[in-house]
Write a protein that holds these residues in place. Structure first.
Motif, PDB file in Angstrom:
ATOM      1  N   LEU A   5     -34.065  -4.152  19.517  1.00  0.00           N
ATOM      2  CA  LEU A   5     -33.819  -4.817  18.271  1.00  0.00           C
ATOM      3  C   LEU A   5     -34.411  -6.110  18.394  1.00  0.00           C
ATOM      4  CD1 LEU A   5     -29.735  -4.386  18.264  1.00  0.00           C
ATOM      5  CD2 LEU A   5     -31.552  -3.029  17.010  1.00  0.00           C
ATOM      6  N   LEU A   6     -35.153  -6.398  17.108  1.00  0.00           N
ATOM      7  CA  LEU A   6     -35.856  -7.802  16.913  1.00  0.00           C
ATOM      8  C   LEU A   6     -35.057  -8.395  15.784  1.00  0.00           C
ATOM      9  CD1 LEU A   6     -38.615  -9.056  17.800  1.00  0.00           C
ATOM     10  CD2 LEU A   6     -39.525  -8.168  15.533  1.00  0.00           C
ATOM     11  N   VAL A   7     -34.242  -9.228  16.247  1.00  0.00           N
ATOM     12  CA  VAL A   7     -33.420  -9.961  15.494  1.00  0.00           C
ATOM     13  C   VAL A   7     -33.682 -11.385  14.970  1.00  0.00           C
ATOM     14  CG1 VAL A   7     -30.914 -11.005  15.299  1.00  0.00           C
ATOM     15  CG2 VAL A   7     -31.408  -8.865  16.521  1.00  0.00           C
ATOM     16  N   ASN A   8     -34.124 -11.324  13.502  1.00  0.00           N
ATOM     17  CA  ASN A   8     -34.598 -12.488  13.031  1.00  0.00           C
ATOM     18  C   ASN A   8     -33.647 -13.425  12.147  1.00  0.00           C
ATOM     19  OD1 ASN A   8     -35.907 -14.605  11.963  1.00  0.00           O
ATOM     20  ND2 ASN A   8     -37.219 -13.452  10.420  1.00  0.00           N
ATOM     21  N   PRO A   9     -32.900 -14.353  12.601  1.00  0.00           N
ATOM     22  CA  PRO A   9     -31.828 -14.961  12.172  1.00  0.00           C
ATOM     23  C   PRO A   9     -32.305 -15.837  10.947  1.00  0.00           C
ATOM     24  CG  PRO A   9     -32.255 -16.329  14.166  1.00  0.00           C
ATOM     25  CD  PRO A   9     -33.143 -14.918  13.991  1.00  0.00           C
ATOM     26  N   THR A  12     -36.312 -15.057   5.982  1.00  0.00           N
ATOM     27  CA  THR A  12     -37.568 -14.560   5.361  1.00  0.00           C
ATOM     28  C   THR A  12     -38.111 -13.367   5.726  1.00  0.00           C
ATOM     29  OG1 THR A  12     -37.924 -17.108   5.327  1.00  0.00           O
ATOM     30  CG2 THR A  12     -39.983 -15.492   4.888  1.00  0.00           C
ATOM     31  N   CYS A  13     -38.311 -12.309   4.944  1.00  0.00           N
ATOM     32  CA  CYS A  13     -38.787 -10.895   5.373  1.00  0.00           C
ATOM     33  C   CYS A  13     -40.248 -10.907   5.680  1.00  0.00           C
ATOM     34  CB  CYS A  13     -38.505  -9.999   4.053  1.00  0.00           C
ATOM     35  SG  CYS A  13     -36.733  -9.832   3.891  1.00  0.00           S
ATOM     36  N   GLU A  14     -41.093 -11.755   5.058  1.00  0.00           N
ATOM     37  CA  GLU A  14     -42.375 -11.748   5.534  1.00  0.00           C
ATOM     38  C   GLU A  14     -42.614 -12.248   6.942  1.00  0.00           C
ATOM     39  OE1 GLU A  14     -42.683 -13.717   1.165  1.00  0.00           O
ATOM     40  OE2 GLU A  14     -41.023 -13.336   2.792  1.00  0.00           O
ATOM     41  N   LEU A  36     -34.962  -6.646  12.243  1.00  0.00           N
ATOM     42  CA  LEU A  36     -33.649  -7.059  11.226  1.00  0.00           C
ATOM     43  C   LEU A  36     -33.822  -8.474  10.760  1.00  0.00           C
ATOM     44  CD1 LEU A  36     -30.848  -5.870  13.899  1.00  0.00           C
ATOM     45  CD2 LEU A  36     -31.813  -4.418  11.871  1.00  0.00           C
ATOM     46  N   THR A  37     -33.405  -8.684   9.657  1.00  0.00           N
ATOM     47  CA  THR A  37     -33.559 -10.017   8.763  1.00  0.00           C
ATOM     48  C   THR A  37     -32.256 -10.465   8.388  1.00  0.00           C
ATOM     49  OG1 THR A  37     -35.905  -9.463   8.120  1.00  0.00           O
ATOM     50  CG2 THR A  37     -34.868 -11.096   7.085  1.00  0.00           C
ATOM     51  N   ALA A  38     -31.844 -11.594   8.667  1.00  0.00           N
ATOM     52  CA  ALA A  38     -30.704 -12.157   8.182  1.00  0.00           C
ATOM     53  C   ALA A  38     -30.615 -12.089   6.877  1.00  0.00           C
ATOM     54  CB  ALA A  38     -30.349 -13.615   8.671  1.00  0.00           C
ATOM     55  N   THR A  39     -29.251 -11.884   6.367  1.00  0.00           N
ATOM     56  CA  THR A  39     -29.035 -11.704   4.669  1.00  0.00           C
ATOM     57  C   THR A  39     -28.314 -12.976   4.443  1.00  0.00           C
ATOM     58  OG1 THR A  39     -27.052 -10.514   5.085  1.00  0.00           O
ATOM     59  CG2 THR A  39     -29.010  -9.248   4.793  1.00  0.00           C
ATOM     60  N   ARG A  40     -28.044 -13.988   5.087  1.00  0.00           N
ATOM     61  CA  ARG A  40     -27.456 -15.247   4.756  1.00  0.00           C
ATOM     62  C   ARG A  40     -28.063 -16.384   5.570  1.00  0.00           C
ATOM     63  NH1 ARG A  40     -22.437 -16.655   7.097  1.00  0.00           N
ATOM     64  NH2 ARG A  40     -21.732 -15.277   8.703  1.00  0.00           N
ATOM     65  N   GLY A  41     -27.688 -17.580   5.274  1.00  0.00           N
ATOM     66  CA  GLY A  41     -27.980 -18.665   6.165  1.00  0.00           C
ATOM     67  C   GLY A  41     -29.290 -19.442   5.676  1.00  0.00           C
ATOM     68  N   PHE A  42     -30.378 -19.694   6.329  1.00  0.00           N
ATOM     69  CA  PHE A  42     -31.596 -20.378   6.016  1.00  0.00           C
ATOM     70  C   PHE A  42     -32.767 -19.376   5.800  1.00  0.00           C
ATOM     71  CE2 PHE A  42     -28.567 -22.742   8.429  1.00  0.00           C
ATOM     72  CZ  PHE A  42     -28.343 -23.692   7.514  1.00  0.00           C
ATOM     73  N   ARG A  48     -31.319 -28.482  14.963  1.00  0.00           N
ATOM     74  CA  ARG A  48     -30.400 -28.101  15.858  1.00  0.00           C
ATOM     75  C   ARG A  48     -28.999 -27.686  15.177  1.00  0.00           C
ATOM     76  NH1 ARG A  48     -31.306 -33.628  18.106  1.00  0.00           N
ATOM     77  NH2 ARG A  48     -32.368 -33.334  19.889  1.00  0.00           N
ATOM     78  N   ALA A  49     -28.702 -28.412  14.175  1.00  0.00           N
ATOM     79  CA  ALA A  49     -27.541 -27.905  13.017  1.00  0.00           C
ATOM     80  C   ALA A  49     -27.952 -26.285  12.399  1.00  0.00           C
ATOM     81  CB  ALA A  49     -27.272 -28.977  12.213  1.00  0.00           C
ATOM     82  N   GLU A  50     -28.905 -26.397  12.025  1.00  0.00           N
ATOM     83  CA  GLU A  50     -29.371 -25.005  11.474  1.00  0.00           C
ATOM     84  C   GLU A  50     -29.387 -23.892  12.541  1.00  0.00           C
ATOM     85  OE1 GLU A  50     -33.037 -25.762   9.412  1.00  0.00           O
ATOM     86  OE2 GLU A  50     -32.330 -27.016   8.231  1.00  0.00           O
ATOM     87  N   SER A  51     -29.815 -24.084  13.837  1.00  0.00           N
ATOM     88  CA  SER A  51     -29.856 -23.251  14.826  1.00  0.00           C
ATOM     89  C   SER A  51     -28.302 -22.660  15.196  1.00  0.00           C
ATOM     90  CB  SER A  51     -30.509 -23.773  15.961  1.00  0.00           C
ATOM     91  OG  SER A  51     -30.299 -23.077  17.133  1.00  0.00           O
ATOM     92  N   LEU A  52     -27.369 -23.732  15.147  1.00  0.00           N
ATOM     93  CA  LEU A  52     -25.889 -23.469  15.386  1.00  0.00           C
ATOM     94  C   LEU A  52     -25.517 -22.266  14.616  1.00  0.00           C
ATOM     95  CD1 LEU A  52     -23.561 -24.080  17.349  1.00  0.00           C
ATOM     96  CD2 LEU A  52     -23.061 -25.835  15.642  1.00  0.00           C
ATOM     97  N   ILE A  53     -25.640 -22.752  13.219  1.00  0.00           N
ATOM     98  CA  ILE A  53     -25.017 -21.835  12.160  1.00  0.00           C
ATOM     99  C   ILE A  53     -25.912 -20.319  12.328  1.00  0.00           C
ATOM    100  CG2 ILE A  53     -25.242 -21.330   9.686  1.00  0.00           C
ATOM    101  CD1 ILE A  53     -25.087 -24.485   9.683  1.00  0.00           C
ATOM    102  N   ALA A  54     -27.415 -20.467  12.593  1.00  0.00           N
ATOM    103  CA  ALA A  54     -28.047 -19.160  12.683  1.00  0.00           C
ATOM    104  C   ALA A  54     -27.654 -18.371  13.858  1.00  0.00           C
ATOM    105  CB  ALA A  54     -29.454 -19.581  12.890  1.00  0.00           C
ATOM    106  N   GLY A  55     -27.211 -19.124  14.942  1.00  0.00           N
ATOM    107  CA  GLY A  55     -26.887 -18.622  16.178  1.00  0.00           C
ATOM    108  C   GLY A  55     -25.581 -17.414  15.953  1.00  0.00           C
ATOM    109  N   THR A  56     -24.702 -17.837  15.077  1.00  0.00           N
ATOM    110  CA  THR A  56     -23.433 -17.035  14.758  1.00  0.00           C
ATOM    111  C   THR A  56     -23.920 -15.824  13.916  1.00  0.00           C
ATOM    112  OG1 THR A  56     -22.122 -19.099  14.725  1.00  0.00           O
ATOM    113  CG2 THR A  56     -21.312 -17.038  13.557  1.00  0.00           C
ATOM    114  N   ILE A  57     -24.935 -16.082  13.081  1.00  0.00           N
ATOM    115  CA  ILE A  57     -25.409 -15.095  12.284  1.00  0.00           C
ATOM    116  C   ILE A  57     -26.214 -14.098  12.943  1.00  0.00           C
ATOM    117  CG2 ILE A  57     -27.129 -14.265  10.425  1.00  0.00           C
ATOM    118  CD1 ILE A  57     -26.438 -17.138   9.206  1.00  0.00           C
ATOM    119  N   ALA A  58     -26.999 -14.507  14.298  1.00  0.00           N
ATOM    120  CA  ALA A  58     -27.624 -13.637  15.054  1.00  0.00           C
ATOM    121  C   ALA A  58     -26.561 -13.007  15.839  1.00  0.00           C
ATOM    122  CB  ALA A  58     -28.173 -14.255  15.916  1.00  0.00           C
TER     123      ALA A  58
END
Length: 251
Positions: A5-9, A12-14, A36-42, A48-58
């Motif tokens: 699985l290549l998980v992109n949190p 951006t699909c590109e 896989l591309t995140a459907t919410r987040g950034f 760091r703050a964005e990373s913390l949120i993105a970690g949960t999404i991952a």
């Protein structure tokens, strides 16, 4: 067949498409890359703050799609959610930043990092400290600011990034230079003849390490400090992640 699985949190699909193309070039014959591309987040994680949120999404993305997977690559430099994922999932999980740094230490005595914006500097330095590699790290080189859309920086900033990689080698003393940041995936291949240092592409390093770990330790980091915690109920989490947490150590 190894299924990664290549998980992109990032959203951006590109960016995912670019990462997946590089990952497939790096992968062994018989390895399937599942992007896989995140459907919410950034659209792009840069603090760091964005990373913390993105970690949960991952974690949610892995929980939802882990069935049949042999290993996971968290496809964002900075490795959001990496340690938590190793605690929760019974398959190997690899981060691009950690994989790039550890690979660099096997290719030279010192390494430097080049990225496309100074906004990531504090977060990326944290990665070096967390990996325990400050004694091998000679520093970061970045331009004053990013030029153009984030999905195009590998093209719009190519000459500037090459100059920074050369400075990292010639002025900072880096034996190995990492080109950090998902939008720079694949750029190391094009710099190889023009930079007096070994160049490491983080997603390529992560894919190769994930393949190896899938064969060496198919259950991942499941004991010691990464033993799964006891199960507990939760509210408001993604259903797949909530179920996994509720199952706990018995799963």
């Amino acid at each position: 067949m190894t299924r990664l699985l290549l998980v992109n949190p990032n959203m951006t699909c590109e960016m995912t498409d670019r990462l997946a193309a590089v990952a497939r070039r790096a992968a062994s014959a018989g390895t399937e890359i599942v992007p896989l591309t995140a459907t919410r987040g950034f659209p792009y994680i840069s603090s760091r703050a964005e990373s913390l949120i993105a970690g949960t999404i991952a974690l949610e993305m892995i929980a939802e799609h882990r069935e049949g997977a042999d290993a996971v690559v968290i496809a964002a430099y900075g490795d959001p959610g990496l340690r938590a994922a190793r605690e929760l999932f019974d398959i190997p999980v690899v981060g691009m930043a950690e994989a790039a740094m550890l690979t660099s230490c096997m290719l030279g005595e010192t390494f430097g990092l080049v990225t496309f914006t100074p906004r990531m500097t504090p977060w990326y330095r944290d990665n070096v400290v967390e990996a325990g590699l400050t004694g091998r790290f000679v520093g970061m080189r970045t331009p004053p600011e990013a030029v153009g859309p984030v999905t195009l920086v590998a093209q719009t900033m190519r000459d500037m990034l090459l100059a920074l990689a050369r400075e990292s080698a010639l002025e900072d003393g880096a034996d190995v230079v990492i080109l950090g940041g998902a939008p720079l995936a694949g750029l190391a291949e094009t710099f190889a003849e023009d930079c007096p240092a070994v160049l490491v592409d983080p997603v390529s390093a992560a894919v190769r390490q994930a393949e190896t770990l899938a064969k060496l330790a198919p259950r991942g980091a499941h004991r010691g400090r990464f033993a799964r915690p006891p199960g507990k109920p939760s509210e408001g989490l993604h259903p797949a992640l909530a179920r996994l947490i509720a199952e706990g150590a018995a799963a």
